[in-house]
Design a protein around this motif. Sequence first.
Motif, PDB file in Angstrom:
ATOM      1  N   GLY A  49      -2.811  -0.952   7.522  1.00  0.00           N
ATOM      2  CA  GLY A  49      -2.715  -2.158   6.665  1.00  0.00           C
ATOM      3  C   GLY A  49      -1.475  -2.889   6.851  1.00  0.00           C
ATOM      4  O   GLY A  49      -1.370  -3.841   5.837  1.00  0.00           O
ATOM      5  N   LEU A  50      -0.694  -2.544   7.628  1.00  0.00           N
ATOM      6  CA  LEU A  50       0.406  -3.667   7.651  1.00  0.00           C
ATOM      7  C   LEU A  50       0.264  -5.019   8.808  1.00  0.00           C
ATOM      8  O   LEU A  50       0.827  -5.800   8.671  1.00  0.00           O
ATOM      9  CB  LEU A  50       1.500  -2.920   8.866  1.00  0.00           C
ATOM     10  N   ILE A  51      -0.980  -4.825   9.377  1.00  0.00           N
ATOM     11  CA  ILE A  51      -1.275  -5.982  10.086  1.00  0.00           C
ATOM     12  C   ILE A  51      -2.847  -6.203   9.789  1.00  0.00           C
ATOM     13  O   ILE A  51      -3.582  -5.220   9.907  1.00  0.00           O
ATOM     14  CB  ILE A  51      -1.016  -6.078  11.816  1.00  0.00           C
ATOM     15  N   LYS A  52      -3.304  -7.431   9.388  1.00  0.00           N
ATOM     16  CA  LYS A  52      -4.864  -7.528   9.356  1.00  0.00           C
ATOM     17  C   LYS A  52      -5.200  -8.057  10.516  1.00  0.00           C
ATOM     18  O   LYS A  52      -4.982  -9.121  11.055  1.00  0.00           O
ATOM     19  CB  LYS A  52      -4.920  -8.619   8.117  1.00  0.00           C
ATOM     20  N   PRO A  53      -6.240  -7.268  11.296  1.00  0.00           N
ATOM     21  CA  PRO A  53      -7.027  -7.600  12.394  1.00  0.00           C
ATOM     22  C   PRO A  53      -7.879  -8.712  12.113  1.00  0.00           C
ATOM     23  O   PRO A  53      -8.171  -9.428  10.848  1.00  0.00           O
ATOM     24  CB  PRO A  53      -8.027  -6.583  12.697  1.00  0.00           C
ATOM     25  N   ASP A  61     -13.455   7.802   5.878  1.00  0.00           N
ATOM     26  CA  ASP A  61     -14.547   8.561   5.305  1.00  0.00           C
ATOM     27  C   ASP A  61     -15.492   7.748   4.600  1.00  0.00           C
ATOM     28  O   ASP A  61     -15.987   7.880   3.574  1.00  0.00           O
ATOM     29  CB  ASP A  61     -13.990   9.621   4.150  1.00  0.00           C
ATOM     30  N   GLY A  62     -15.844   6.568   5.250  1.00  0.00           N
ATOM     31  CA  GLY A  62     -16.945   5.644   5.086  1.00  0.00           C
ATOM     32  C   GLY A  62     -16.506   4.618   4.293  1.00  0.00           C
ATOM     33  O   GLY A  62     -17.178   3.479   3.923  1.00  0.00           O
ATOM     34  N   ARG A  63     -15.154   4.595   3.807  1.00  0.00           N
ATOM     35  CA  ARG A  63     -14.716   3.564   2.861  1.00  0.00           C
ATOM     36  C   ARG A  63     -14.116   2.402   4.015  1.00  0.00           C
ATOM     37  O   ARG A  63     -13.180   2.537   4.511  1.00  0.00           O
ATOM     38  CB  ARG A  63     -13.674   4.045   1.904  1.00  0.00           C
ATOM     39  N   ASN A  64     -14.579   1.217   3.542  1.00  0.00           N
ATOM     40  CA  ASN A  64     -13.841   0.144   4.386  1.00  0.00           C
ATOM     41  C   ASN A  64     -12.601  -0.375   3.876  1.00  0.00           C
ATOM     42  O   ASN A  64     -12.532  -1.117   2.785  1.00  0.00           O
ATOM     43  CB  ASN A  64     -14.933  -1.099   4.450  1.00  0.00           C
ATOM     44  N   GLY A  68     -12.381  -3.338   1.099  1.00  0.00           N
ATOM     45  CA  GLY A  68     -12.363  -2.601  -0.005  1.00  0.00           C
ATOM     46  C   GLY A  68     -11.535  -3.565  -1.252  1.00  0.00           C
ATOM     47  O   GLY A  68     -10.611  -4.400  -0.858  1.00  0.00           O
ATOM     48  N   ASP A  69     -11.780  -3.025  -2.740  1.00  0.00           N
ATOM     49  CA  ASP A  69     -11.153  -3.928  -3.528  1.00  0.00           C
ATOM     50  C   ASP A  69      -9.391  -3.378  -3.770  1.00  0.00           C
ATOM     51  O   ASP A  69      -9.173  -2.277  -2.812  1.00  0.00           O
ATOM     52  CB  ASP A  69     -11.616  -3.855  -4.939  1.00  0.00           C
ATOM     53  N   LEU A  70      -8.499  -3.997  -4.313  1.00  0.00           N
ATOM     54  CA  LEU A  70      -7.387  -3.559  -4.126  1.00  0.00           C
ATOM     55  C   LEU A  70      -6.994  -2.222  -4.795  1.00  0.00           C
ATOM     56  O   LEU A  70      -6.333  -1.478  -4.227  1.00  0.00           O
ATOM     57  CB  LEU A  70      -6.310  -4.328  -5.137  1.00  0.00           C
ATOM     58  N   GLU A  71      -7.830  -1.621  -5.714  1.00  0.00           N
ATOM     59  CA  GLU A  71      -7.629  -0.275  -6.076  1.00  0.00           C
ATOM     60  C   GLU A  71      -8.248   0.776  -5.067  1.00  0.00           C
ATOM     61  O   GLU A  71      -7.312   1.811  -5.031  1.00  0.00           O
ATOM     62  CB  GLU A  71      -8.453   0.058  -7.432  1.00  0.00           C
ATOM     63  N   ILE A  76      -6.848   4.915  -0.652  1.00  0.00           N
ATOM     64  CA  ILE A  76      -6.706   5.203   0.545  1.00  0.00           C
ATOM     65  C   ILE A  76      -5.115   5.197   1.048  1.00  0.00           C
ATOM     66  O   ILE A  76      -4.775   6.166   1.946  1.00  0.00           O
ATOM     67  CB  ILE A  76      -7.394   4.062   1.519  1.00  0.00           C
ATOM     68  N   ARG A  77      -4.522   4.361   0.603  1.00  0.00           N
ATOM     69  CA  ARG A  77      -2.944   4.185   1.077  1.00  0.00           C
ATOM     70  C   ARG A  77      -2.113   5.707   0.715  1.00  0.00           C
ATOM     71  O   ARG A  77      -1.293   6.020   1.492  1.00  0.00           O
ATOM     72  CB  ARG A  77      -2.351   3.095   0.670  1.00  0.00           C
ATOM     73  N   ARG A  78      -2.557   6.034  -0.436  1.00  0.00           N
ATOM     74  CA  ARG A  78      -2.032   7.129  -1.118  1.00  0.00           C
ATOM     75  C   ARG A  78      -2.435   8.377  -0.410  1.00  0.00           C
ATOM     76  O   ARG A  78      -1.823   9.502  -0.317  1.00  0.00           O
ATOM     77  CB  ARG A  78      -2.331   7.179  -2.388  1.00  0.00           C
TER      78      ARG A  78
END
Length: 248
Positions: A49-53, A61-64, A68-71, A76-78
């Motif tokens: 997430g440091l660069i947006k492609p 695990d299937g989560r985009n 995905g929304d901010l939450e 995922i970052r945690r």
Amino acid sequence: MIEIKDISKTFGDRQVLAGISGSFKPGDTSLIIGGSGTGKSVLLKCMIGLIKPDSGEVLYDGRNFLTGDLEEQKTIRREMGVLFQGSALFDSKTVLENVRFPLDMLTEQSESEKVDRAKECLRRVGLEGAGDRMPSEISGGMKKRVGIARAIVLNPKYLFCDEPNSGLDPLTSIKIDQLISEITDEYKITTVVITHDMNSMMEIGEKIMFLYKGKKLWEGDSNTITQSDVAELNEFIYANKLLREMEK
């Protein structure tokens, strides 16, 4: 599991990544290799997430992660742990304070819980008793270990290591590789390592992705990498071996 699908990134008129796809499984130490300027570090930054492609998907695990929304992105970052090139320790903080920093920022644990967890992680990387020392007082190899301890302090599901052997002698590099591999297997983490180190490829490369000029030219493991018929990969391996011989 981490899945990347058709990741592309352009800076100005230069395409750095051209439709990279692949998957990385829990409990495996997966390597992304290639020479300087091949796009491997940019790919890692897209994944965390440091660069947006410009296009593509990054699935945890299937989560985009990209849509995905901010939450969901925060969640995922945690679940990520990152060992940055050069360790990126805070010079003004002790070793223990560096390790507990993610706990201070992202949890509401008590003071004693955070200290106990940081000490536990330092023990796991073989630095028990080093918590009161400053980064300037420890070796490069120890700094890498502190960086690993900090990366795992939040019990991550996903571990990213950017050139973990950069600046280390061959023996220390092997020890860092072994530590990363052990932790990956022990905690069943999905680990992705950016490297150009041949020893790492042969010792811990359970899955290896080779990038060349922004494209994925080969994928396999340490048992098949020397049997490749990809000329660019063979040239990369030969140059790596030659460099190692010169360092001896």
